[in-house]
Write an enzyme that holds these catalytic residues in place. Structure first.
Site, PDB file in Angstrom:
ATOM      1  N   MET A   1      30.143  21.725  32.883  1.00  0.00           N
ATOM      2  CA  MET A   1      29.058  21.182  33.226  1.00  0.00           C
ATOM      3  C   MET A   1      27.852  21.994  33.877  1.00  0.00           C
ATOM      4  O   MET A   1      27.275  21.589  34.995  1.00  0.00           O
ATOM      5  CB  MET A   1      29.462  20.003  33.887  1.00  0.00           C
ATOM      6  CG  MET A   1      30.386  19.238  32.843  1.00  0.00           C
ATOM      7  SD  MET A   1      30.842  17.580  33.958  1.00  0.00           S
ATOM      8  CE  MET A   1      31.761  16.714  32.485  1.00  0.00           C
ATOM      9  N   ILE A 140      36.210  22.103  27.148  1.00  0.00           N
ATOM     10  CA  ILE A 140      35.948  23.275  26.357  1.00  0.00           C
ATOM     11  C   ILE A 140      34.561  23.157  26.205  1.00  0.00           C
ATOM     12  O   ILE A 140      33.816  22.615  25.302  1.00  0.00           O
ATOM     13  CB  ILE A 140      36.691  23.092  24.875  1.00  0.00           C
ATOM     14  CG1 ILE A 140      38.282  22.775  24.930  1.00  0.00           C
ATOM     15  CG2 ILE A 140      36.345  24.398  24.110  1.00  0.00           C
ATOM     16  CD1 ILE A 140      38.838  22.487  23.635  1.00  0.00           C
ATOM     17  N   GLU A 141      33.738  24.044  27.129  1.00  0.00           N
ATOM     18  CA  GLU A 141      32.261  23.964  27.031  1.00  0.00           C
ATOM     19  C   GLU A 141      31.786  25.334  27.128  1.00  0.00           C
ATOM     20  O   GLU A 141      30.796  25.664  26.707  1.00  0.00           O
ATOM     21  CB  GLU A 141      31.845  23.341  28.136  1.00  0.00           C
ATOM     22  CG  GLU A 141      32.318  23.740  29.602  1.00  0.00           C
ATOM     23  CD  GLU A 141      31.438  22.788  30.841  1.00  0.00           C
ATOM     24  OE1 GLU A 141      30.294  22.975  30.735  1.00  0.00           O
ATOM     25  OE2 GLU A 141      32.320  22.121  31.390  1.00  0.00           O
ATOM     26  N   ASN A 142      32.680  26.313  27.599  1.00  0.00           N
ATOM     27  CA  ASN A 142      32.018  28.027  27.705  1.00  0.00           C
ATOM     28  C   ASN A 142      32.120  28.305  26.364  1.00  0.00           C
ATOM     29  O   ASN A 142      32.894  28.335  25.569  1.00  0.00           O
ATOM     30  CB  ASN A 142      32.879  28.458  28.646  1.00  0.00           C
ATOM     31  CG  ASN A 142      32.659  29.993  28.840  1.00  0.00           C
ATOM     32  OD1 ASN A 142      32.662  30.787  28.090  1.00  0.00           O
ATOM     33  ND2 ASN A 142      31.835  30.142  29.916  1.00  0.00           N
TER      34      ASN A 142
END
Length: 313
Positions: A1, A140-142
């Site tokens: 985020m 899971i965002e990177n």
């Protein structure tokens, strides 16, 4: 985020032991349904005090990372069974529960560090055992994890193993989104979960960081509707069943994009809409910012948390 989720460091600490027995939370508490993120650095609020002030029952504890190897630790530098699990036990003793969030934006990610689905599943298992958790959130965002086909498949392979070995443990996957719903990589992740037989219980979007502002309840509704439609199509679900596999994790107050704000009224409207479709999860980043002036908006103490506490699915 994004910015608020990028304040992490990684160092090496001895591997935590596993198999410890934690107190059992109230059987009626769903750790997934309404659980704001609580990060453990920068003098976090006492979760038991927050429970007493707001009625919230569950927290999403951020983040579990790699310590540089395929070795999970809180923020990549604290034992799995130290002060963080003490906090979990205190929450449970007060009648609540918690789930760990594995991943986030900053720091070393287990998904990209572990070499196979088997070793990654073993790392996830250590986390589950350390807190006797009934659910885990895979954030899971990177780009190292999200925008990498090999790593996506590795994560889903690990999810399949975890579900086989822990049939009672629920898996939440949290991903970025566009206003229209999951973007290309998110759509791939959902399709591959079907292809690989990885049983993800709840898919959660982070509906913010879209632009410079606008109608955040409307944009949130649009994004999560796009998610519902994708789940419906891929898994052959009814609308109702697809909604009940969908969730959202908003951001309270100012987001990482200049001019974009989720106000108290916005978040209340989002919560009210979530009730109409019975989303499986309502969360926000982060409880640590839930005080007047902390997130750049005028609000009462823990007002976003109180709104979340009133969400019953």
């Amino acid at each position: 985020m994004k910015i608020m989720r990028r304040i992490l460091v990684a160092s090496t600490v001895a591997l935590a032991t596993v198999g410890l027995v934690a107190p059992t939370a109230d059987a009626a508490v769903d750790p997934v349904l309404s659980a704001p993120y609580l990060y453990q650095w920068e003098n976090p609020p006492n979760p038991v005090s927050v429970m007493q002030a707001t009625g919230i029952k569950s927290f999403t504890l951020a983040f579990v990372l790699s310590n540089g190897n395929c070795n999970p630790q809180w923020d990549g530098n604290r034992s799995l069974t130290g002060a963080d699990i003490t906090r979990v036990n205190q929450i449970r003793a007060a009648g609540g529960d918690a789930l760990p969030s594995i991943g986030g934006w900053s720091g070393n990610k287990l998904g990209s560090t572990c070499s196979s689905a088997t070793t990654l599943a073993a790392a996830y298992q250590k986390v589950i055992n350390a807190g006797q958790f009934k659910a885990i959130d895979l954030d899971i965002e990177n780009t190292d994890e999200f925008q990498n086909a090999t790593v996506q498949d590795r994560i889903l392979g690990a999810v399949k193993i975890i579900k086989q070995n822990n049939p009672g443990v629920r898996v939440v996957i949290t991903i970025p989104t566009e206003v229209s719903g999951p973007e290309t990589w998110g759509q791939r992740l959902i399709q591959r979960s079907k292809d690989l037989g990885a049983n993800v219980d709840v898919w959660t979007l982070m509906p913010f960081d879209f632009s410079s502002g606008g109608d955040m309840p409307g944009k949130t509704k649009s994004a999560v509707t796009g998610l519902k439609n994708k789940l419906k199509s891929v898994f052959g679900l009814t609308d109702d069943a697809a909604w009940r596999k969908s969730g959202l994790s908003s951001m309270n107050g100012t987001t990482d994009n200049a001019g974009e704000v989720v106000s108290v009224d916005d978040y209340r409207a989002i919560r009210d809409w979530a009730r109409t479709v019975h989303l499986a999860r309502l969360s926000f980043w982060a409880l640590n910012r839930d005080c007047n002036g902390c997130a750049g908006v005028t609000q009462g103490q823990y007002e976003f948390t109180k709104i979340t506490a009133n969400y019953t699915g």
